[in-house]
Design a protein around this motif. Structure first.
Motif, short mmCIF file in Angstrom:
data_model
loop_
_atom_site.label_atom_id
_atom_site.label_comp_id
_atom_site.label_asym_id
_atom_site.label_seq_id
_atom_site.Cartn_x
_atom_site.Cartn_y
_atom_site.Cartn_z
N PRO A 1 -0.09 -31.07 -10.10
CA PRO A 1 1.11 -30.23 -10.08
C PRO A 1 1.96 -30.54 -8.85
N PRO A 2 3.28 -30.32 -8.95
CA PRO A 2 4.14 -30.62 -7.79
C PRO A 2 3.83 -29.68 -6.62
N SER A 3 4.03 -30.21 -5.45
CA SER A 3 3.76 -29.43 -4.25
C SER A 3 4.82 -28.35 -4.07
N THR A 4 4.41 -27.17 -3.69
CA THR A 4 5.36 -26.07 -3.49
C THR A 4 5.52 -25.71 -2.02
N THR A 5 4.81 -26.40 -1.11
CA THR A 5 4.91 -26.06 0.31
C THR A 5 6.04 -26.78 1.01
N THR A 6 6.35 -27.99 0.63
CA THR A 6 7.45 -28.73 1.25
C THR A 6 8.42 -29.19 0.19
N PRO A 7 9.68 -29.24 0.49
CA PRO A 7 10.64 -29.70 -0.51
C PRO A 7 10.49 -31.19 -0.72
N PRO A 8 10.82 -31.66 -1.91
CA PRO A 8 10.72 -33.10 -2.14
C PRO A 8 11.76 -33.86 -1.31
N ILE A 9 11.38 -35.01 -0.87
CA ILE A 9 12.26 -35.85 -0.05
C ILE A 9 13.01 -36.78 -1.00
N VAL A 10 14.36 -36.69 -0.93
CA VAL A 10 15.18 -37.56 -1.77
C VAL A 10 16.18 -38.32 -0.89
N GLY A 11 16.59 -39.45 -1.34
CA GLY A 11 17.61 -40.21 -0.63
C GLY A 11 17.07 -41.12 0.47
N TRP A 12 15.92 -41.49 0.50
CA TRP A 12 15.39 -42.42 1.51
C TRP A 12 15.74 -43.78 1.18
#
Length: 82
Positions: free
Chosen positions: A71-82
């Protein structure tokens, strides 16, 4: 009762004539045996049907829920744009 007495008692029991069997016993045994076989066959078919239904239900659930995917992590937001 020692061994010789037991052997003698066993021989006396085995030498006796067997008790007479009622004449309608054979028909009754056939009727009950047939009924018992039908019940066992019906129970076996029902259990196979339940097993197949459980296998189909599990397959449908696994195909829709994807339990092997993390399942996707809910503690940190996903990092986009790297």
């Amino acid at each position: 009762m020692n061994r010789l007495e037991r052997e003698a008692a066993t021989r006396r029991i085995m030498e006796r004539t067997p008790p007479p069997v009622p004449p309608d016993l054979y028909g009754e045994v056939l009727r009950r045996g047939g009924r018992m076989l039908r019940h066992r066959r019906r129970a076996r078919r029902l259990l196979w049907l339940l097993l197949c239904a459980a296998a189909v239900a599990f397959t449908v659930w696994a195909a829709t829920a994807h339990p092997w995917v993390e399942p996707p992590s809910t503690t940190t937001p996903p990092i986009v744009g790297w």
